[in-house]
Design a protein around this motif. Structure first.
Motif, short mmCIF file in Angstrom:
data_model
loop_
_atom_site.label_atom_id
_atom_site.label_comp_id
_atom_site.label_asym_id
_atom_site.label_seq_id
_atom_site.Cartn_x
_atom_site.Cartn_y
_atom_site.Cartn_z
N LYS A 23 0.83 -1.21 0.00
CA LYS A 23 0.00 0.00 0.00
C LYS A 23 0.87 1.26 0.00
CE LYS A 23 -4.29 -1.73 1.92
NZ LYS A 23 -5.34 -1.54 2.91
N SER A 24 1.97 1.22 0.74
CA SER A 24 2.88 2.36 0.75
C SER A 24 3.45 2.62 -0.64
CB SER A 24 4.02 2.13 1.73
OG SER A 24 3.56 2.16 3.05
N LEU A 25 3.80 1.56 -1.33
CA LEU A 25 4.30 1.72 -2.70
C LEU A 25 3.21 2.30 -3.59
CD1 LEU A 25 6.34 -1.58 -3.22
CD2 LEU A 25 7.23 0.72 -2.80
N GLY A 26 1.99 1.83 -3.40
CA GLY A 26 0.87 2.33 -4.18
C GLY A 26 0.63 3.82 -3.98
N LYS A 27 0.77 4.28 -2.75
CA LYS A 27 0.59 5.71 -2.45
C LYS A 27 1.64 6.55 -3.16
CE LYS A 27 -1.61 5.14 2.04
NZ LYS A 27 -1.47 5.28 3.49
N GLU A 28 2.82 5.96 -3.38
CA GLU A 28 3.89 6.66 -4.08
C GLU A 28 3.81 6.44 -5.60
OE1 GLU A 28 6.13 8.71 -2.56
OE2 GLU A 28 4.98 8.34 -0.73
N LYS A 29 2.76 5.74 -6.03
CA LYS A 29 2.54 5.41 -7.44
C LYS A 29 3.66 4.53 -8.01
CE LYS A 29 -0.46 9.36 -8.44
NZ LYS A 29 -1.24 9.09 -7.29
N ILE A 30 4.18 3.66 -7.17
CA ILE A 30 5.19 2.69 -7.59
C ILE A 30 4.47 1.38 -7.83
CG2 ILE A 30 7.32 1.49 -6.96
CD1 ILE A 30 7.88 3.84 -5.01
N ASP A 31 4.24 1.06 -9.09
CA ASP A 31 3.47 -0.14 -9.42
C ASP A 31 4.19 -1.06 -10.39
OD1 ASP A 31 3.28 1.38 -11.68
OD2 ASP A 31 1.11 1.63 -11.60
N SER A 32 5.52 -0.90 -10.48
CA SER A 32 6.31 -1.79 -11.33
C SER A 32 7.75 -1.80 -10.81
CB SER A 32 6.31 -1.30 -12.78
OG SER A 32 7.04 -0.09 -12.90
N LEU A 33 8.48 -2.84 -11.18
CA LEU A 33 9.88 -2.90 -10.77
C LEU A 33 10.68 -1.78 -11.41
CD1 LEU A 33 10.60 -6.75 -10.84
CD2 LEU A 33 10.24 -5.28 -8.85
N GLU A 34 10.29 -1.40 -12.61
CA GLU A 34 10.97 -0.30 -13.30
C GLU A 34 10.87 0.99 -12.50
OE1 GLU A 34 10.08 2.21 -17.25
OE2 GLU A 34 10.40 0.08 -17.62
N LYS A 35 9.67 1.29 -12.01
CA LYS A 35 9.47 2.50 -11.19
C LYS A 35 10.22 2.37 -9.87
CE LYS A 35 5.03 3.85 -13.14
NZ LYS A 35 3.60 4.03 -12.87
N LEU A 36 10.24 1.17 -9.31
CA LEU A 36 10.93 0.94 -8.05
C LEU A 36 12.43 1.22 -8.20
CD1 LEU A 36 10.41 -0.01 -5.16
CD2 LEU A 36 10.74 -2.34 -5.95
N SER A 37 12.98 0.93 -9.37
CA SER A 37 14.41 1.13 -9.60
C SER A 37 14.79 2.62 -9.67
CB SER A 37 14.86 0.42 -10.88
OG SER A 37 14.32 1.04 -12.02
N ASP A 38 13.80 3.49 -9.72
CA ASP A 38 14.06 4.94 -9.70
C ASP A 38 14.33 5.46 -8.29
OD1 ASP A 38 13.73 5.16 -12.45
OD2 ASP A 38 11.61 5.68 -12.30
N TYR A 39 14.19 4.59 -7.30
CA TYR A 39 14.35 4.97 -5.89
C TYR A 39 15.56 4.27 -5.29
CZ TYR A 39 9.60 6.78 -6.16
OH TYR A 39 8.49 7.50 -6.49
N SER A 40 16.11 4.88 -4.26
CA SER A 40 17.21 4.22 -3.54
C SER A 40 16.61 3.32 -2.46
CB SER A 40 18.14 5.26 -2.91
OG SER A 40 17.48 5.92 -1.84
N GLU A 41 17.41 2.39 -1.99
CA GLU A 41 16.96 1.51 -0.91
C GLU A 41 16.60 2.35 0.32
OE1 GLU A 41 18.74 -2.14 1.79
OE2 GLU A 41 19.68 -1.68 -0.13
N LYS A 42 17.39 3.37 0.59
CA LYS A 42 17.14 4.24 1.75
C LYS A 42 15.78 4.93 1.65
CE LYS A 42 19.24 8.03 4.33
NZ LYS A 42 20.36 8.97 4.41
N GLU A 43 15.42 5.40 0.45
CA GLU A 43 14.12 6.06 0.26
C GLU A 43 12.98 5.10 0.52
OE1 GLU A 43 14.92 9.41 -3.15
OE2 GLU A 43 15.06 7.31 -3.76
N ILE A 44 13.09 3.88 0.03
CA ILE A 44 12.03 2.89 0.21
C ILE A 44 11.92 2.46 1.68
CG2 ILE A 44 11.22 0.57 -0.43
CD1 ILE A 44 10.88 2.73 -2.63
#
Length: 72
Positions: A23-44
């Motif tokens: 749900k947290s990822l959804g709130k950030e509009k992260i709905d794919s691995l590609e979008k997830l790769s735009d973030y650092s581990e620290k941010e997530i």
């Protein structure tokens, strides 16, 4: 139709991480691995539902798909 609130985006990482983290990822509009790769581990890790165990599961799944977090 059985699921009135069905949303295909809810399936992202469904069997990988728990609902609060998804749900947290959804709130950030992260709905794919590609979008997830735009973030650092620290941010997530700052998002609700993300702790050490969830991050290990997520990183393993990303590695299997040859996707990685951006460098901080």
């Amino acid at each position: 139709m059985y699921a009135l609130n069905y949303d295909s985006k809810d399936e992202f990482l469904q069997d990988i991480i728990a609902i609060p983290a998804r749900k947290s990822l959804g709130k950030e509009k992260i709905d794919s691995l590609e979008k997830l790769s735009d973030y650092s581990e620290k941010e997530i890790m700052q998002l609700h539902g993300f702790g050490k165990n969830t991050m290990v599961k997520l990183k393993n799944h990303m590695k299997e798909n040859q996707v990685f977090f951006k460098e901080a």
